[in-house]
Design a protein around this motif. Structure first.
Motif, mmCIF file in Angstrom:
data_model
loop_
_atom_site.group_PDB
_atom_site.id
_atom_site.type_symbol
_atom_site.label_atom_id
_atom_site.label_comp_id
_atom_site.label_asym_id
_atom_site.label_seq_id
_atom_site.Cartn_x
_atom_site.Cartn_y
_atom_site.Cartn_z
ATOM 1 N N GLU A 35 5.652 -30.699 2.631
ATOM 2 C CA GLU A 35 4.999 -29.451 2.560
ATOM 3 C C GLU A 35 4.658 -28.550 3.905
ATOM 4 O O GLU A 35 4.494 -29.188 4.750
ATOM 5 N N GLU A 36 5.145 -27.248 3.986
ATOM 6 C CA GLU A 36 4.947 -26.596 5.370
ATOM 7 C C GLU A 36 3.650 -26.610 5.699
ATOM 8 O O GLU A 36 3.120 -26.790 6.876
ATOM 9 N N ASP B 293 1.531 -29.098 5.581
ATOM 10 C CA ASP B 293 1.091 -30.542 6.074
ATOM 11 C C ASP B 293 0.708 -30.745 7.339
ATOM 12 O O ASP B 293 1.244 -30.165 8.059
ATOM 13 N N THR B 294 -0.314 -31.415 7.794
ATOM 14 C CA THR B 294 -0.812 -31.568 8.916
ATOM 15 C C THR B 294 -0.275 -32.938 9.535
ATOM 16 O O THR B 294 -0.485 -33.216 10.563
ATOM 17 N N LYS B 295 -0.033 -33.744 8.481
ATOM 18 C CA LYS B 295 0.488 -34.848 9.120
ATOM 19 C C LYS B 295 1.977 -35.159 8.307
ATOM 20 O O LYS B 295 2.190 -34.616 7.270
ATOM 21 N N GLU B 296 2.421 -36.343 8.572
ATOM 22 C CA GLU B 296 3.974 -36.394 8.424
ATOM 23 C C GLU B 296 3.851 -37.171 6.762
ATOM 24 O O GLU B 296 3.204 -38.119 6.609
ATOM 25 N N ILE B 297 4.530 -36.452 5.945
ATOM 26 C CA ILE B 297 4.408 -37.143 4.604
ATOM 27 C C ILE B 297 5.786 -37.586 4.217
ATOM 28 O O ILE B 297 6.737 -36.897 3.928
ATOM 29 N N PRO B 298 6.311 -38.876 4.226
ATOM 30 C CA PRO B 298 7.541 -39.256 4.220
ATOM 31 C C PRO B 298 7.944 -39.026 2.676
ATOM 32 O O PRO B 298 7.111 -38.902 1.821
ATOM 33 N N PRO B 299 9.255 -39.075 2.524
ATOM 34 C CA PRO B 299 9.926 -38.852 1.195
ATOM 35 C C PRO B 299 9.413 -40.031 0.327
ATOM 36 O O PRO B 299 9.078 -41.161 0.757
ATOM 37 N N CYS B 300 9.119 -39.714 -1.023
ATOM 38 C CA CYS B 300 8.931 -40.619 -2.285
ATOM 39 C C CYS B 300 10.199 -41.419 -2.571
ATOM 40 O O CYS B 300 11.172 -40.849 -3.010
ATOM 41 N N ILE B 301 10.264 -42.543 -2.270
ATOM 42 C CA ILE B 301 11.481 -43.571 -2.669
ATOM 43 C C ILE B 301 11.368 -44.015 -4.082
ATOM 44 O O ILE B 301 10.461 -44.463 -4.605
#
Ligand code: ARG
Length: 589
Positions: A303-304, A306-314
């Protein structure tokens, strides 16, 4: 019952309104200078700007209006404009007396009763419980009880790890050892034996052996993966064998959880989510949420803000296999459809934070939950040894939960025998178990869940300080006074409260009066440590009062009965609190 602090605030608000000021300024808080007053109100300070007046003038006006208050014995306006408050003894007494007559000591039913599902425990089939499972069980059980006590519908689900590679590993090892079993005969179409071809101790040996072998031997690992796939795609013999593994293992898990006073309403597992997965995956694809990325099927969740990298959910690996997140999503679908959940709470190690963040976001985006459904992951910290490192056995291995409980019980037994030589052996053993459980649970629950803590047997089993045994000791002490009172002819059904006779009694009553607010807050925040902090303060207030007051030798019978009423209420409140923490008190210790 209206909360004590609200009643006090209401009175203060009346004072502000009468003096011609805005009511809302009358909010009262517990004093942060208990040497000066019991409660305080800083509203005059806040009102100064609005009314262009010196705060002390406002405070004086309000104090004058409250001179005849039924609630306040003292309202002191002090520079620069604080209102220092002391309560009338009669007001405090009346509240506590009413509380003692009310259901749940005046805790009201929630505005909206919620269906709450708590996912805790999370043991993996065929692996013995180890200390890593302790926190989930202890904290989850307590949150379940707190929410239930508050009037919600709560379902606890153990959510077994019963579907992954560990199953394939066990099957592979069994096939090597007992190839003659009918489960491995593809041509077999008769009834499989009802008896499992192994015991729980064999199972506990088979799993680590298989796991060790698969790490050394790639061919073995390959065979285990194949067996897992075969099981998951419905092979009849493997399914039958898997059922045996679950049954044997679950019987043992139930026994272990029972020793911890932990009980689940549902014994579902990851495998129960399996049939839901294909349809859910289709929906995710059809809605365009899931897309292919490097062969895998993923859902973007960043989400915009976010302050850290949130990888896609596999969702599916490139070989089509479902993952941990996939099972959790399917389980959410199940819990929404079958349990109509308003709130989903998960307890795991806080290292799973990212997993749950991803799962929750997919669940929202995909509409698996209602917009108003709450999803909360309570990630707990690590239980460390005295060296500050994750708790291990003396040899450095993972400690089985059974052994940890045994060690605590032995230490507790030693302490009991030391202080009570008169107690028969069998009672001492039983009592050691009851107190030992309080030591373990309170030692854990008194910390904020997210924090790491040090598992310190010496400290946890101590009868003094902020410990479970100290709380139990206080309850047992009260029980023995109540028994003595009855032996001397006193009647516990004919008690009435009196105005507090001294400062320590008043302090104890003020502690008691905070019960409903505390319990509601512990539920709203899913925070058992708030219950612990409350009973520690309550036990301290009681013990101080007890040391300063001669109760059994008191000659004024009315006064004595008044004190006994306070004792009885204190005991009942303490017992209600330890019950939601998941332990109980012995008759004597
Ligand atoms: N079996 C998992 C583990 O050992 C914990 C399961 C927690 N619950 C969940 N719904 N993911 O890590």
């Amino acid at each position: 019952m209206k909360k004590f602090l609200e009643l006090i605030s209401d009175e203060m608000k009346k004072g502000f309104a009468q003096a011609g000021y805005e009511e809302e300024l009358g909010r009262v808080t517990v004093s942060n200078r208990p040497d000066l007053c019991e409660y305080q109100c800083n509203g005059a300070m806040a009102g100064a700007k609005k009314y262009h007046k010196a705060p002390i003038m406002i405070a004086n006006d309000v104090a004058a209006c409250l001179a005849d208050s039924e609630v306040f014995a003292e309202v002191n306006a002090v520079a620069p404009g604080f209102l220092n408050l002391k309560l009338k003894n009669s007001f405090v007494k009346a509240y506590v007396a009413k509380m003692s007559q009310s259901d749940k000591f005046g805790l009201e039913a929630p505005e909206k009763v919620k269906n709450i599902v708590i996912d805790y425990g999370g043991p993996n089939v065929a692996k013995p419980l180890h200390v890593g499972h302790l926190r989930s069980a202890v904290i989850g059980e307590s949150i379940k009880r707190i929410c239930r006590y508050n009037g919600h519908n709560v379902i606890g689900d153990v959510h077994l790890g019963d579907w992954g590679l560990q199953m394939g590993l066990i099957i592979t090892e069994l096939k090597l050892r007992k190839p003659e079993l009918p489960y491995f005969d593809e041509a077999f179409d008769g009834e499989y034996p009802t008896e499992a071809p192994f015991t729980v101790s064999e199972l506990e040996e088979i799993y680590p052996t298989a796991s060790g072998k698969s790490k050394e031997d790639p061919a073995y690992k390959e065979a285990a993966l194949e067996a897992t796939l075969k099981l998951q795609s419905g092979n009849r013999g493997y399914r039958a064998l898997w059922k045996h593994i679950i049954n044997v293992s679950v019987a043992d898990l139930k026994k272990n959880y029972a020793n911890l006073n932990v009980e689940f309403d549902l014994w579902k597992g990851e495998s129960d989510a399996d049939p839901i997965i294909p349809g859910m995956v289709e929906d995710l694809k059809a809605s365009g949420l899931a897309h292919e990325s490097e062969g895998a099927l993923v859902v973007d969740v960043k989400e915009e803000t976010d302050t850290k990298e949130i990888p896609p959910c596999i969702i599916l690996k490139s070989d089509g296999a479902a993952l941990y997140a996939t099972t959790d999503l399917a389980t959410i679908k199940d819990r929404m459809e079958n349990l109509n959940a308003d709130s989903l709470i998960y307890l795991t190690d806080k290292r799973q934070e990212m997993h749950f963040l991803q799962v929750f976001r997919v669940a929202r985006k995909a509409g698996l939950v209602k917009p108003e459904t709450e999803m909360k992951h309570i990630g707990f910290g690590t239980m460390n040894g005295k060296d500050g490192k994750p708790f291990k056995t003396r040899e450095g291995g993972v400690m089985r939960l059974e052994y940890l409980i045994r060690d605590i019980n032995d230490e507790m037994y030693r302490k009991i025998v030391e202080s009570r030589q008169d107690m028969p052996e069998e009672e001492a053993r039983e009592t050691a178990k009851v107190i030992g459980l309080s030591a373990i649970k309170y030692g854990d629950l008194s910390n904020q869940a997210s924090k790491d803590y040090i598992f310190d047997i010496d400290r946890f089993t101590s009868f003094e300080g902020d410990t479970g045994p100290y709380i139990l000791y206080t309850i047992v002490r009260i029980k023995s006074i109540l028994n003595r009172y009855q032996e001397l002819g006193g009647n516990l059904d004919a008690l009435s409260f009196m105005d507090p006779a001294n400062a320590s009694e008043k302090d104890l009553l003020l502690q008691l009066a905070g019960f409903n607010a505390m319990m509601e807050n512990a539920c709203a925040e899913a925070a058992p440590h708030k219950v612990c902090a409350y009973i520690y303060d309550l036990a301290n207030a009681f013990n101080k009062f007890y040391h300063e007051t001669k109760i059994i030798s008191e000659e004024n019978k009315e006064q004595q009965a008044g004190w006994i009423a306070v004792l009885l209420l204190t005991k009942n409140v303490l017992e209600a609190c330890i019950d939601v923490l998941g332990f109980e008190a012995p008759e004597r210790m």
